[in-house]
Every structure is written in structure tokens, then in C-alpha cells.
Design a protein around this motif. Structure first.
Motif, PDB file in Angstrom:
ATOM      1  N   TRP A 183      28.350  51.914  13.500  1.00 12.86           N
ATOM      2  CA  TRP A 183      29.154  52.579  12.388  1.00 12.86           C
ATOM      3  C   TRP A 183      29.731  51.686  11.647  1.00 12.86           C
ATOM      4  O   TRP A 183      30.225  52.009  10.478  1.00 12.86           O
ATOM      5  N   PHE A 184      30.124  50.445  11.933  1.00 16.64           N
ATOM      6  CA  PHE A 184      30.484  49.413  10.985  1.00 16.64           C
ATOM      7  C   PHE A 184      29.995  48.221  11.276  1.00 16.64           C
ATOM      8  O   PHE A 184      29.782  47.860  12.587  1.00 16.64           O
ATOM      9  N   CYS A 185      29.856  47.281  10.329  1.00 15.52           N
ATOM     10  CA  CYS A 185      29.431  45.883  10.502  1.00 15.52           C
ATOM     11  C   CYS A 185      30.167  44.918   9.637  1.00 15.52           C
ATOM     12  O   CYS A 185      30.848  45.306   8.591  1.00 15.52           O
ATOM     13  N   TYR A 186      30.263  43.711  10.404  1.00 18.88           N
ATOM     14  CA  TYR A 186      31.242  42.709   9.724  1.00 18.88           C
ATOM     15  C   TYR A 186      30.565  41.274  10.329  1.00 18.88           C
ATOM     16  O   TYR A 186      30.099  41.188  10.938  1.00 18.88           O
ATOM     17  N   GLY A 187      31.359  40.311   9.395  1.00 21.76           N
ATOM     18  CA  GLY A 187      31.141  38.936   9.929  1.00 21.76           C
ATOM     19  C   GLY A 187      30.298  38.272   8.732  1.00 21.76           C
ATOM     20  O   GLY A 187      29.513  38.806   7.739  1.00 21.76           O
ATOM     21  N   LYS A 188      29.947  36.855   9.112  1.00 24.09           N
ATOM     22  CA  LYS A 188      29.350  36.149   8.026  1.00 24.09           C
ATOM     23  C   LYS A 188      27.800  36.529   8.024  1.00 24.09           C
ATOM     24  O   LYS A 188      27.158  36.506   8.830  1.00 24.09           O
ATOM     25  N   SER A 189      27.312  36.710   6.647  1.00 25.90           N
ATOM     26  CA  SER A 189      25.942  37.005   6.469  1.00 25.90           C
ATOM     27  C   SER A 189      25.527  36.960   5.319  1.00 25.90           C
ATOM     28  O   SER A 189      26.406  36.930   4.040  1.00 25.90           O
ATOM     29  N   GLU A 190      24.436  37.237   4.786  1.00 19.86           N
ATOM     30  CA  GLU A 190      24.137  37.443   3.383  1.00 19.86           C
ATOM     31  C   GLU A 190      24.719  38.763   2.769  1.00 19.86           C
ATOM     32  O   GLU A 190      24.875  38.808   1.548  1.00 19.86           O
ATOM     33  N   GLY A 191      24.744  39.835   3.534  1.00 19.44           N
ATOM     34  CA  GLY A 191      25.362  41.149   3.334  1.00 19.44           C
ATOM     35  C   GLY A 191      26.681  41.260   3.340  1.00 19.44           C
ATOM     36  O   GLY A 191      27.515  40.077   4.313  1.00 19.44           O
ATOM     37  N   LYS A 192      27.343  42.158   3.009  1.00 17.23           N
ATOM     38  CA  LYS A 192      28.703  42.334   3.042  1.00 17.23           C
ATOM     39  C   LYS A 192      28.906  43.298   4.122  1.00 17.23           C
ATOM     40  O   LYS A 192      28.214  44.230   4.669  1.00 17.23           O
ATOM     41  N   GLY A 193      30.200  43.310   4.736  1.00 19.68           N
ATOM     42  CA  GLY A 193      30.470  44.111   5.891  1.00 19.68           C
ATOM     43  C   GLY A 193      30.772  45.486   5.080  1.00 19.68           C
ATOM     44  O   GLY A 193      30.939  45.725   3.979  1.00 19.68           O
ATOM     45  N   GLY A 194      30.955  46.481   6.278  1.00 20.05           N
ATOM     46  CA  GLY A 194      31.160  47.890   5.683  1.00 20.05           C
ATOM     47  C   GLY A 194      30.373  48.840   6.747  1.00 20.05           C
ATOM     48  O   GLY A 194      30.009  48.546   7.859  1.00 20.05           O
TER      49      GLY A 194
END
Length: 197
Positions: A183-194
Motif C-alpha cells: 500500500w505504500f512505497c518509499y526509499g532510494k530509487s528512480e521513482g518517488k515514494g507514495g
């Protein structure tokens, strides 16, 4: 005598500091602290499972090394539905890492992959909501698969770089294998969290 009275009055003054109002306030603070800790524990148990995305199979929705929070309660009351992103252990294997995939077919439906297209109940599923590449490999879905009760067919969003229900070693995902809903993602990546959609 004067000294004794002085000490006696000081003792009584100190004793009067602990009033019923103060005791009620202390009890109130204690109660609310315990209640807050209890609610926090419930929330952690329900939503606090965190898994890490491994690989690029869910791009562009989720990226390698992102952290995903898992709702472990919702599927105890409701069955997964199409387009839900679920977290599961393939074949219930607790020694495996968690897989994160999208539900594309639910119990009672038939699934087949023909000419790189996902076909559910005999109809090609359109890519209106998400842009998916045509699948180069149909895997076990080359032949029509009928989903029984509690069985789900899942695919990665990056369809040509995903080990999912097309793979014989994963196959259809049973509800008992599902840890919860991403239901929610975060952390260093090419994409944004949310929120995961």
C-alpha cells in the motif's frame, strides 16, 4: 518546641501536595500512555510489515531496493481483486524472499496468454490504465488456466522481466501464500515514494 512545630507543619504541607486531583491526573496520563502504546502495536501488527523490492519486475510502479509497507489485515476480510499489488511467498516457501506482483485474474476466471496478450475469460485485456509490453514468453499460460477458489494469477508490471504466475515454479498464487497488500512505497530509487496503485 518551636522547632518541632516547624518540622511538623512542613511535613503536613508536603503531605498535602499529593491530592486526589493530582492522583487522577497521574492515572489519566498513565492510561493514555498505555492506550497509545496499545494502538501503536496494533498498527504495527496490521501495517508494519516491510519488504524490499528485488529486481525490476514491477517497474515503473515499484523500483529495485524500494521498501514497501504491507497491509496484513485487509485480506483477512476481503479477497484480493484485480489490479491489487500483492506480496506473497511463492508456494508458501518461507525460505524464499517475498514477491510483489499485480493480480490480473481472480477465482472463477480463465487465463491464457496469446500472441503476447493477456486473455481473461476469452477476452484480450486492454492496456488502457497501464502500458504493458507484449509478453515474449507465455510460460504455463500458453494453455488456458482455470482459477479455482482462493487462486489468483499475477504478473509483474515489467512483463518481460518478471518471474510470476507464468513460471512453473510459481504458478497460480493461493490466498494462503499471500502476506498482504502493498500500500505504500518509499526509499532510494528512480521513482518517488507514495501509495502503491
Amino acid at each position: 518546641m518551636f522547632r518541632r512545630k516547624k518540622y511538623h507543619s512542613l511535613f503536613h504541607e508536603k503531605k498535602k501536595i499529593v491530592t486526589p486531583e493530582l492522583l487522577r491526573e497521574i492515572f489519566s496520563w498513565g492510561f493514555y500512555t498505555v492506550f497509545a502504546v496499545f494502538i501503536a502495536l496494533l498498527l504495527v501488527m496490521a501495517f508494519g510489515k516491510r519488504v524490499r523490492v528485488i529486481g525490476d519486475s514491477m517497474e515503473p510502479s515499484l523500483f529495485n531496493s524500494q521498501s514497501v509497507l504491507v497491509d496484513r489485515v485487509i485480506f483477512k476480510f476481503f479477497a484480493p481483486k484485480k489490479d491489487d499489488v500483492i506480496v506473497f511467498l511463492p508456494n508458501g516457501n518461507e525460505k524464499s524472499h517475498y514477491y510483489i506482483k499485480r493480480v490480473v485474474a481472480v477465482p472463477g476466471e480463465t487465463v491464457k496468454i496469446t500472441d503476447g496478450n493477456l486473455v481473461v475469460n476469452g477476452e484480450v485485456v486492454s492496456n488502457d490504465e497501464h502500458e504493458y509490453d507484449k509478453m515474449k514468453e507465455a510460460g504455463i499460460a500458453e494453455n488456458e488456466i482455470k482459477l479455482d477458489n482462493g487462486e489468483f494469477f499475477v504478473l509483474g508490471d515489467n512483463r518481460n522481466s518478471s518471474e510470476d504466475s507464468r513460471s512453473a515454479n510459481i504458478g497460480v498464487v493461493k490466498q494462503s501464500m499471500i502476506a498482504g497488500k502493498a500500500w505504500f512505497c518509499y526509499g532510494k530509487s528512480e521513482g518517488k515514494g507514495g501509495f502503491v496503485n
